[in-house]
Write an enzyme that holds these catalytic residues in place. Sequence first.
Site, PDB file in Angstrom:
ATOM      1  CE  LYS A 223      -3.749   1.926   2.805  1.00  6.01           C
ATOM      2  NZ  LYS A 223      -4.688   1.649   3.880  1.00  6.01           N
ATOM      3  CD  GLU A 229       9.202  -6.222   7.188  1.00  5.30           C
ATOM      4  OE1 GLU A 229       8.888  -5.113   6.678  1.00  5.30           O
ATOM      5  OE2 GLU A 229       9.019  -6.480   8.385  1.00  5.30           O
ATOM      6  N   GLY A 284      -5.050  -2.511   5.206  1.00 10.61           N
ATOM      7  CA  GLY A 284      -4.205  -3.613   4.738  1.00 10.61           C
ATOM      8  C   GLY A 284      -4.841  -4.979   4.960  1.00 10.61           C
ATOM      9  NE  ARG A 285      -6.572  -4.610  11.066  1.00  9.89           N
ATOM     10  CZ  ARG A 285      -5.969  -3.428  11.155  1.00  9.89           C
ATOM     11  NH1 ARG A 285      -4.838  -3.218  10.505  1.00  9.89           N
ATOM     12  NH2 ARG A 285      -6.482  -2.461  11.884  1.00  9.89           N
ATOM     13  CD  GLU A 370      -1.795  -5.309  11.776  1.00 11.67           C
ATOM     14  OE1 GLU A 370      -0.604  -5.622  11.848  1.00 11.67           O
ATOM     15  OE2 GLU A 370      -2.365  -5.146  10.685  1.00 11.67           O
ATOM     16  CG  HIS A 401      -3.728 -36.279  16.817  1.00 12.34           C
ATOM     17  ND1 HIS A 401      -3.902 -37.546  17.340  1.00 12.34           N
ATOM     18  CD2 HIS A 401      -4.688 -36.125  15.864  1.00 12.34           C
ATOM     19  CE1 HIS A 401      -4.916 -38.133  16.696  1.00 12.34           C
ATOM     20  NE2 HIS A 401      -5.402 -37.290  15.809  1.00 12.34           N
ATOM     21  CE  LYS A 529       5.745  -1.200   9.468  1.00 12.62           C
ATOM     22  NZ  LYS A 529       4.792  -0.503   8.604  1.00 12.62           N
TER      23      LYS A 529
HETATM   24  C1  G6Q Z   1      -2.658  -4.258   7.939  1.00 15.82           C
HETATM   25  C2  G6Q Z   1      -1.478  -3.517   8.291  1.00 15.82           C
HETATM   26  C3  G6Q Z   1      -0.167  -4.143   7.858  1.00 15.82           C
HETATM   27  C4  G6Q Z   1       0.217  -3.838   6.421  1.00 15.82           C
HETATM   28  C5  G6Q Z   1       1.663  -4.245   6.210  1.00 15.82           C
HETATM   29  C6  G6Q Z   1       2.117  -4.014   4.809  1.00 15.82           C
HETATM   30  O1  G6Q Z   1      -3.761  -3.887   8.136  1.00 15.82           O
HETATM   31  O2  G6Q Z   1      -1.603  -2.219   7.851  1.00 15.82           O
HETATM   32  O3  G6Q Z   1      -0.150  -5.525   8.050  1.00 15.82           O
HETATM   33  O4  G6Q Z   1      -0.631  -4.479   5.539  1.00 15.82           O
HETATM   34  O5  G6Q Z   1       2.481  -3.549   7.107  1.00 15.82           O
HETATM   35  O6  G6Q Z   1       2.013  -2.673   4.483  1.00 15.82           O
HETATM   36  P1  G6Q Z   1       2.174  -2.186   3.012  1.00 15.82           P
HETATM   37  O7  G6Q Z   1       1.080  -2.748   2.200  1.00 15.82           O
HETATM   38  O8  G6Q Z   1       2.133  -0.682   3.069  1.00 15.82           O
HETATM   39  O9  G6Q Z   1       3.503  -2.691   2.531  1.00 15.82           O
END
Ligand code: G6Q
Length: 565
Positions: A223, A229, A284-285, A370, A401, A529
Amino acid sequence: MAGEAGHNINGEYRNQIMVRCTQLPAWQVLQEHQWEIARLHMRDLFSADPKRFERYSLRLDDILFDYSKNRITHSTLEHLFDLARQAGLPEKIAAMFRGDKINLTENRAVLHIALRNCSNRPILVDGTDVMPGVNRVLTQMRYFSDAIRSQEWLGYTGKPIANVVHIGIGGSDLGPKMVVKALTPYCRPELKVHFVSNVDEADLVEVIKNLDRETTLFIVASKTFTTQETMTNALSAREWFMAGVKDKEAIAKHFVAVSTNAEKVEAFGIDTKNMFEFWDWVGGRYSLWSAIGLPIAVAIGMDGFKELLAGAHKVDEHFRTSPLERNIPVIMGLLGVWYNNFFGAQTQAILPYDQYLDFLADHLQQADMESNGKSVDIDGKRLDYDTGPVIFGQAGTNGQHAFYQLIHQGSKLVPCDFLAAAHSHHKLAGHHEALLSNFIAQTEALMRGKTTEEAKAELMAEGVPEDRLDKLSMAKTFPGNKPSNSFLYHSLTPETLGALIAFYEHKVFVQGAIWNINSFDQMGVELGKQLAKTVLKDMMEDKLVDSHDSSTNGLLNYYKSLRSR
Ligand code: G6Q
């Protein structure tokens, strides 16, 4: 903050969100009521009411939601619905669907529901209908996924794409990864979709080591397009790709981006005509429904992706229009509040009896933890009550199990959700019946338990000597009375999967609404972060570090000494 940022939320909604849930009359009633319910056993509730299943189960198309194996009576539900009304849940639902900026800390609307708004009903953000933009990106996704699948999209040497590597993390990874795995039977074996998320190089290396540059395409999904990462993995992927390719132009055929940040995408070297847009009102989620779902469209085709959206839309309409008493996500959310806040339950197990749903618990872990792992309310006031539970789980029957022991006989109350399809995608004799009988038996065992008398009788029948009976029968006693919900449906189609995910998204919404928290920011991700940047800088310097606490200094300095050996 609430007053300023929530300028377009109506007065009634704002007044209601100022009141703490623990101060609501229904909360007090529920506290008293819990004493009564704590004494009751579900065995007795079932014996007393032969219609308990009919009373406490709902259907949405072929999806059955059975919530009869919960520690509830008619009064419990009445009080929980009162709580929902007093907490302003109906108004809060309406506010989300209207496009109000209910993510108050970030001053954003929360509109994943618009991404799957198959009705095309206009949804306005700042006076502009978001639907034309949503539809434009869906069309772009169709062109792209069709081109890849029909082998019209060719790599730089003219070969069709055989491997798609999706690079993203968190919300830009977990949803699509879970869905692609869940819908494996709908995927084409000749077109593989891989996911890379961890900054640990092992993740990327293990995926690309067997791939051919000429037939590999990378989707860089972020986003912000700044996430450490994802950018580290994307840069390494580009380096790997360019190592075998002379012509820089080739990148256009092998890298596409999904982002809200066109500037950064361009700076990375991806042509913005190969960029799929989404918007700040997609969390994001909650983004698998957006272009972040591109690997899903590539894997199962755009028609399949649309079915996924349609399943979620059906649930959105159910959530938006059904009375609280017949509203599945509302009931799921309220039952969670009941155990979390009145029984002290700390966890929630997600138990799909479906190997293809192996990543469901991972996805819901993020969606729930989250969203509702918060300790201040939407007015910034510290909370004095529990919020979101720890979500965990795995595909049945493996968990039986492993950790089910604790659920059956441990000292903690772990509410469980079971999910299963009546039909498997395969036909191996005996498997599916065994799987489903385990699912159904577990819900029964958790509810009924086994009394000491029953255990003793069994042991006697087995001929266990008298002097061992007491101890053994105690060890073999199951208290039962352990709550569970069950989802049972025809088969795991894209539509059903979309519906199931949406049930959980709205369940999270319901709980956030009751707890009066902002389920749509994730400030807790930020501190780590920030500190990682400083630690990385200290790590790269050639001298001993003394600017942190003694443990952090110690770890950094020992790492340096190990690295130099
Ligand atoms: C989700 C969070 C988080 C996000 C990641 C990746 O709701 O905001 O998990 O999706 O940190 O972020 P980017 O899409 O900006 O790389």
